[in-house]
Design an enzyme around this catalytic site. Structure first.
Site, mmCIF file in Angstrom:
data_model
loop_
_atom_site.group_PDB
_atom_site.id
_atom_site.type_symbol
_atom_site.label_atom_id
_atom_site.label_comp_id
_atom_site.label_asym_id
_atom_site.label_seq_id
_atom_site.Cartn_x
_atom_site.Cartn_y
_atom_site.Cartn_z
ATOM 1 N N GLY A 1 -0.320 4.279 -0.084
ATOM 2 C CA GLY A 1 -1.259 5.664 0.374
ATOM 3 C C GLY A 1 -0.555 6.229 1.381
ATOM 4 O O GLY A 1 0.677 5.813 2.108
ATOM 5 N N GLY B 1 1.002 -1.096 0.112
ATOM 6 C CA GLY B 1 0.019 -0.022 0.095
ATOM 7 C C GLY B 1 0.994 1.306 0.005
ATOM 8 O O GLY B 1 1.696 1.737 0.910
ATOM 9 N N ASN C 1 -16.042 9.869 9.592
ATOM 10 C CA ASN C 1 -15.711 9.826 8.368
ATOM 11 C C ASN C 1 -16.932 10.249 7.325
ATOM 12 O O ASN C 1 -16.487 10.949 6.335
ATOM 13 C CB ASN C 1 -15.061 8.573 7.679
ATOM 14 N N ALA D 1 -2.880 11.599 8.348
ATOM 15 C CA ALA D 1 -1.689 11.869 7.391
ATOM 16 C C ALA D 1 -2.465 11.905 6.061
ATOM 17 O O ALA D 1 -3.508 11.443 5.843
ATOM 18 C CB ALA D 1 -0.940 10.607 7.524
ATOM 19 N N LYS E 1 -12.517 1.495 17.387
ATOM 20 C CA LYS E 1 -11.976 2.276 15.971
ATOM 21 C C LYS E 1 -13.172 2.228 14.992
ATOM 22 O O LYS E 1 -13.318 3.380 14.334
ATOM 23 C CB LYS E 1 -10.716 1.377 15.288
#
Length: 295
Positions: A9, A7, A187, A126, A179
């Protein structure tokens, strides 16, 4: 020690940088050969919360060249890319650490034969600025817990530092559910309203809706006994990542598929099973799904 990171990203680049700082040698497996080529050529650039930049050399390859050569591997792709990882079951001796939002990947883990599988949840903010640059917007922790085996301490030793702390958790299930509550509360709203995490605290209407989404998620996940503690943690998370644009917001802005199914979709699914109404979650789900369809 060479450690593969699948990944390229924001989280994959962030984790790779701190692995490098800890004396490890990350091998980044990116989706595109173009990104892998740029990382090999220019290195990985880390921009801290104050804007200072540091560039380190890293090895990088396209994901098509992943053959389980490194004994330890971090999976840092989105839930929407998990269906591309079915060949991981071939590499039975590799120790995997999964860093995903939501809980849809749990069904994938059940099919894996590996003896050492660890789950982690990321509390950092991030953003990937380009193929080779990651901007660290908010410092937090990564919580890790063994799903199978006992490799969480090994991962802690590989990753932990004062600026990149790793917290070891005894039980993976409450860690993952907590989480999920955070993601389900933050989100979808940031994606719909096109705002940063911090604006959820300063906009009273957004704050009110976040509280409703939080209450629904806590109820269906049977975490009501920790409601007060989790609410305080949610507020701290929003403050610590105040400048962060959530992964779902970035997906909507770029026209990519979001992770709404594995986050809010799971809240709605469990609400149905328990006959608990989730009207705010349903609205968020339908609205984001409409944007996904448009994209």
């Amino acid at each position: 020690m060479r450690i593969s990171v699948i990944g390229g990203g924001a989280i994959g680049l962030l984790v790779s940088y701190f692995l490098k700082q800890n004396g490890q040698e990350p091998v980044i497996y990116a989706r595109s050969s173009e990104q892998a080529k740029e990382l090999r050529k220019s290195g990985l650039t880390y921009r801290d919360t104050n804007g200072s930049e540091t560039t380190v050399k890293v090895d990088a390859k396209p994901f098509a060249q992943y053959f389980g050569e490194e004994s330890s591997c971090i999976i840092a792709v989105k839930q929407t890319a998990m269906n591309e990882l079915h060949e991981l079951i071939t590499y039975s001796e590799v120790s995997y650490l999964f860093l995903q939002n939501g809980i849809s990947h749990l069904s994938f883990l059940k099919t894996m034969p590996q003896k050492q599988i660890t789950i982690g949840v990321v509390e950092h903010g991030a953003i990937k600025k380009d193929f080779t640059t990651v901007h660290h917007l908010g410092e937090g922790r990564i919580k890790v817990s063994s799903y199978r085996g006992d490799s969480e301490q090994t991962w802690g030793g590989l990753l932990h530092s004062s600026r990149f702390p790793i917290a070891l958790e005894k039980e993976w299930e409450p860690m993952v559910y907590e989480k999920l509550i955070m993601n389900a509360s933050i989100n979808p709203l940031t994606a719909l309203l096109r705002i940063t995490n911090g604006e959820l605290l300063t906009n009273p209407h957004a704050f009110s809706m976040m509280k409703e989404l939080f209450d629904e998620a806590v109820s269906v996940l049977n975490m009501t006994g920790r409601r007060e503690v989790l609410w305080k943690e949610l507020l701290v998370l929003c403050r610590n990542t105040s400048l962060n644009r959530s992964s779902m917001l970035k997906s909507v802005e770029s026209g990519k598929q979001t992770e709404i199914e594995s986050i809010t979709g799971e809240v709605i699914k469990r609400g149905k099973e328990l006959k608990i109404q989730t009207p705010y979650s349903r609205f968020a789900y339908e609205a984001i799904s409409a944007l996904d369809r448009r994209g």
